[in-house]
Design an enzyme around this catalytic site. Sequence first.
Site, PDB file in Angstrom:
ATOM      1  N   SER A   1       0.811  -1.221   0.000  1.00 51.38           N
ATOM      2  CA  SER A   1       0.000   0.000   0.000  1.00 51.38           C
ATOM      3  C   SER A   1       0.842   1.266   0.000  1.00 51.38           C
ATOM      4  O   SER A   1       0.419   2.296  -0.536  1.00 51.38           O
ATOM      5  CB  SER A   1      -0.937   0.011   1.213  1.00 51.38           C
ATOM      6  OG  SER A   1      -0.202  -0.087   2.424  1.00 51.38           O
TER       7      SER A   1
ATOM      8  N   ASP B   1      -0.779   7.352  10.000  1.00 51.10           N
ATOM      9  CA  ASP B   1      -1.592   6.561  10.921  1.00 51.10           C
ATOM     10  C   ASP B   1      -0.744   5.606  11.756  1.00 51.10           C
ATOM     11  O   ASP B   1      -1.265   4.690  12.381  1.00 51.10           O
ATOM     12  CB  ASP B   1      -2.650   5.770  10.148  1.00 51.10           C
ATOM     13  CG  ASP B   1      -2.038   4.876   9.071  1.00 51.10           C
ATOM     14  OD1 ASP B   1      -0.796   4.794   9.009  1.00 51.10           O
ATOM     15  OD2 ASP B   1      -2.797   4.270   8.291  1.00 51.10           O
TER      16      ASP B   1
ATOM     17  N   HIS C   1       1.372   4.013   7.514  1.00 54.08           N
ATOM     18  CA  HIS C   1       1.506   4.572   6.170  1.00 54.08           C
ATOM     19  C   HIS C   1       2.146   5.959   6.224  1.00 54.08           C
ATOM     20  O   HIS C   1       2.124   6.617   7.263  1.00 54.08           O
ATOM     21  CB  HIS C   1       0.137   4.639   5.489  1.00 54.08           C
ATOM     22  CG  HIS C   1      -0.525   3.301   5.373  1.00 54.08           C
ATOM     23  ND1 HIS C   1      -1.464   2.864   6.285  1.00 54.08           N
ATOM     24  CD2 HIS C   1      -0.364   2.299   4.476  1.00 54.08           C
ATOM     25  CE1 HIS C   1      -1.861   1.643   5.941  1.00 54.08           C
ATOM     26  NE2 HIS C   1      -1.206   1.273   4.856  1.00 54.08           N
TER      27      HIS C   1
END
Length: 249
Positions: free
Chosen positions: A24, A197, A200
């Site tokens: 991600s 967070d 990330h």
Amino acid sequence: MSLCERAASGSALLWPRVLLFGDSITQFSFQQGGWGSLLADRLVRKCDVLNRGFSGYNTRWAKIILPRLIRKGPGMENPVAVTIFFGANDSSLKDENPKQHVPLDEYSANLRDMVQYLRSVDVPRERVILITPPPLCEAAWEKECVLKGCKLNRLNSVVGEYANACLQVARDCGTDVLDLWTLMQKDSQDFSSYLSDGLHLSPMGNEFLFLNLCPLLDKKVSSLPWLLPYWKDVEEAKPELSLLGDGDY
């Protein structure tokens, strides 16, 4: 013969490719201010920067799909650089996140296998950059886990073990490596601002990655020419002299 016919009969203008392969943190890298979009802007008219990020993926799955993303091709079809950026999911705690967790030894083996595969399709180790997972801010990530109804499923100390394994693979395979886990914690600095967070990258973290990746990537692409002439250098009377054939660069 018309200009369109002349252009069609000439050689195709091929853009060199830089391929970003990861989870991600790579998938999100083309968001505004993301490290991938910053690279694409830096390399405009020199390379196409391709985002091959897959949110939630680990090296076990990455190793399976890599041959579908890069295959042996003639010359310029091969990437001039490839980043391999996994570990944030592999390092999940087995008891809390068994689906994404990959044991440390397997993680190392998977990275080696991917580097070896790239060599087999004519992407030599000199074109490969491994990137370690970034550090984990446990307090911030635990809040995210609680919101999702689960316990803290990662620990920064464990992420560090995977980062060290990534470094060792790079040494063994002879590739470049960006040790993001160490750099973001250099001199015991507070790295929480680099993360949105706890896991990330934040805008600051994206910029940090971009700035530290550029020197490694520049070694691989700095010799590439700017594609097509600067507009002031285009022949005014007969632009085709500049824009077709040997005038490409």
